[in-house]
Design a protein around this motif. Sequence first.
Motif, PDB file in Angstrom:
ATOM      1  N   ILE A 268       0.838  -1.199   0.000  1.00  0.00           N
ATOM      2  CA  ILE A 268       0.000   0.000   0.000  1.00  0.00           C
ATOM      3  C   ILE A 268       0.872   1.248   0.000  1.00  0.00           C
ATOM      4  N   VAL A 269       1.895   1.266   0.837  1.00  0.00           N
ATOM      5  CA  VAL A 269       2.795   2.424   0.905  1.00  0.00           C
ATOM      6  C   VAL A 269       3.528   2.600  -0.422  1.00  0.00           C
ATOM      7  N   LEU A 270       4.000   1.509  -1.005  1.00  0.00           N
ATOM      8  CA  LEU A 270       4.680   1.585  -2.301  1.00  0.00           C
ATOM      9  C   LEU A 270       3.736   2.117  -3.376  1.00  0.00           C
ATOM     10  N   GLY A 271       2.494   1.662  -3.375  1.00  0.00           N
ATOM     11  CA  GLY A 271       1.512   2.156  -4.345  1.00  0.00           C
ATOM     12  C   GLY A 271       1.252   3.638  -4.170  1.00  0.00           C
ATOM     13  N   CYS A 272       1.142   4.095  -2.920  1.00  0.00           N
ATOM     14  CA  CYS A 272       0.924   5.525  -2.653  1.00  0.00           C
ATOM     15  C   CYS A 272       2.129   6.357  -3.070  1.00  0.00           C
TER      16      CYS A 272
ATOM     17  N   PHE B 248       0.310   1.083 -12.079  1.00  0.00           N
ATOM     18  CA  PHE B 248       0.878   0.145 -11.116  1.00  0.00           C
ATOM     19  C   PHE B 248       0.595   0.586  -9.677  1.00  0.00           C
ATOM     20  N   GLY B 249       0.723   1.879  -9.425  1.00  0.00           N
ATOM     21  CA  GLY B 249       0.462   2.395  -8.078  1.00  0.00           C
ATOM     22  C   GLY B 249      -0.989   2.191  -7.667  1.00  0.00           C
ATOM     23  N   VAL B 250      -1.907   2.526  -8.562  1.00  0.00           N
ATOM     24  CA  VAL B 250      -3.326   2.357  -8.262  1.00  0.00           C
ATOM     25  C   VAL B 250      -3.661   0.881  -8.085  1.00  0.00           C
ATOM     26  N   ALA B 251      -3.071   0.024  -8.913  1.00  0.00           N
ATOM     27  CA  ALA B 251      -3.329  -1.412  -8.790  1.00  0.00           C
ATOM     28  C   ALA B 251      -2.852  -1.946  -7.443  1.00  0.00           C
ATOM     29  N   LEU B 252      -1.682  -1.512  -6.994  1.00  0.00           N
ATOM     30  CA  LEU B 252      -1.185  -1.962  -5.689  1.00  0.00           C
ATOM     31  C   LEU B 252      -2.096  -1.495  -4.559  1.00  0.00           C
ATOM     32  N   VAL B 253      -2.542  -0.252  -4.636  1.00  0.00           N
ATOM     33  CA  VAL B 253      -3.409   0.270  -3.574  1.00  0.00           C
ATOM     34  C   VAL B 253      -4.753  -0.447  -3.592  1.00  0.00           C
ATOM     35  N   PHE B 254      -5.375  -0.582  -4.762  1.00  0.00           N
ATOM     36  CA  PHE B 254      -6.690  -1.226  -4.837  1.00  0.00           C
ATOM     37  C   PHE B 254      -6.622  -2.699  -4.469  1.00  0.00           C
ATOM     38  N   ARG B 255      -5.516  -3.353  -4.785  1.00  0.00           N
ATOM     39  CA  ARG B 255      -5.386  -4.789  -4.492  1.00  0.00           C
ATOM     40  C   ARG B 255      -5.294  -5.049  -2.996  1.00  0.00           C
ATOM     41  N   ASN B 256      -4.723  -4.109  -2.261  1.00  0.00           N
ATOM     42  CA  ASN B 256      -4.438  -4.356  -0.857  1.00  0.00           C
ATOM     43  C   ASN B 256      -5.272  -3.546   0.114  1.00  0.00           C
ATOM     44  N   SER B 257      -6.105  -2.637  -0.356  1.00  0.00           N
ATOM     45  CA  SER B 257      -6.877  -1.797   0.537  1.00  0.00           C
ATOM     46  C   SER B 257      -8.357  -1.861   0.192  1.00  0.00           C
ATOM     47  N   ARG B 258      -9.106  -2.465   1.056  1.00  0.00           N
ATOM     48  CA  ARG B 258     -10.544  -2.541   0.828  1.00  0.00           C
ATOM     49  C   ARG B 258     -11.175  -1.161   0.925  1.00  0.00           C
ATOM     50  N   TRP B 259     -10.659  -0.287   1.806  1.00  0.00           N
ATOM     51  CA  TRP B 259     -11.180   1.063   1.944  1.00  0.00           C
ATOM     52  C   TRP B 259     -11.038   1.818   0.618  1.00  0.00           C
ATOM     53  N   ALA B 260      -9.887   1.711  -0.034  1.00  0.00           N
ATOM     54  CA  ALA B 260      -9.666   2.417  -1.296  1.00  0.00           C
ATOM     55  C   ALA B 260     -10.603   1.896  -2.375  1.00  0.00           C
ATOM     56  N   ARG B 261     -10.830   0.593  -2.411  1.00  0.00           N
ATOM     57  CA  ARG B 261     -11.760   0.040  -3.396  1.00  0.00           C
ATOM     58  C   ARG B 261     -13.180   0.530  -3.160  1.00  0.00           C
TER      59      ARG B 261
ATOM     60  N   LEU C 195     -15.330   2.737  -5.812  1.00  0.00           N
ATOM     61  CA  LEU C 195     -16.637   2.286  -6.303  1.00  0.00           C
ATOM     62  C   LEU C 195     -17.719   3.296  -5.966  1.00  0.00           C
ATOM     63  N   PHE C 196     -17.689   3.870  -4.773  1.00  0.00           N
ATOM     64  CA  PHE C 196     -18.661   4.892  -4.395  1.00  0.00           C
ATOM     65  C   PHE C 196     -18.556   6.093  -5.325  1.00  0.00           C
ATOM     66  N   TYR C 197     -17.335   6.517  -5.583  1.00  0.00           N
ATOM     67  CA  TYR C 197     -17.129   7.698  -6.428  1.00  0.00           C
ATOM     68  C   TYR C 197     -17.589   7.444  -7.855  1.00  0.00           C
ATOM     69  N   THR C 198     -17.276   6.286  -8.423  1.00  0.00           N
ATOM     70  CA  THR C 198     -17.687   6.016  -9.797  1.00  0.00           C
ATOM     71  C   THR C 198     -19.190   5.797  -9.908  1.00  0.00           C
ATOM     72  N   ARG C 199     -19.826   5.280  -8.870  1.00  0.00           N
ATOM     73  CA  ARG C 199     -21.282   5.105  -8.917  1.00  0.00           C
ATOM     74  C   ARG C 199     -22.014   6.441  -8.848  1.00  0.00           C
ATOM     75  N   HIS C 200     -21.467   7.390  -8.116  1.00  0.00           N
ATOM     76  CA  HIS C 200     -22.152   8.663  -7.921  1.00  0.00           C
ATOM     77  C   HIS C 200     -21.676   9.753  -8.867  1.00  0.00           C
ATOM     78  N   SER C 201     -20.744   9.464  -9.735  1.00  0.00           N
ATOM     79  CA  SER C 201     -20.256  10.445 -10.708  1.00  0.00           C
ATOM     80  C   SER C 201     -20.297   9.826 -12.098  1.00  0.00           C
ATOM     81  N   PRO C 202     -21.363  10.079 -12.849  1.00  0.00           N
ATOM     82  CA  PRO C 202     -21.499   9.436 -14.170  1.00  0.00           C
ATOM     83  C   PRO C 202     -20.375   9.798 -15.139  1.00  0.00           C
TER      84      PRO C 202
END
Length: 117
Positions: free
Chosen positions: A21-25, A49-62, A66-73
């Motif tokens: 997560i730290v490496l991705g950030c 690569f950074g976003v993939a590392l963060v999303f793969r390891n952080s449920r909060w970031a995912r 998902l919340f942001y993409t659902r509420h922003s067409p």
Amino acid sequence: MNRFGFLDLLVRSEPFRVFQIVLGCLLLPVAGIVGVISPAPIGIVIFGFGVALVFRNSRWARRRYLFYTRHSPRVRRAVDFGLRRGRGRGQGRKAAAAAASLTKRKSDPTSPTMPQV
């Protein structure tokens, strides 16, 4: 313990997950700097690569993503275009089911399961 079992244990450990997560950030601002300096679009790859590392390891970031993409067409359309996802007939339900499965996996070692709302 064989070599693959040890590597699997290492990759699924909490300190290594936090390291990823730290490496991705850290890769996210590096991508901006490299993107400005380099004439090639290498910054986009590093950012991915950074976003993939963060999303793969952080449920909060995912969940936030998902919340942001659902509420922003507009953001959702841009993400779908970037990932080359079609929005044809039936794609909306499949995409929603796939997005919901990101946060409902029981075998996900990143964090405890979320309560269903």
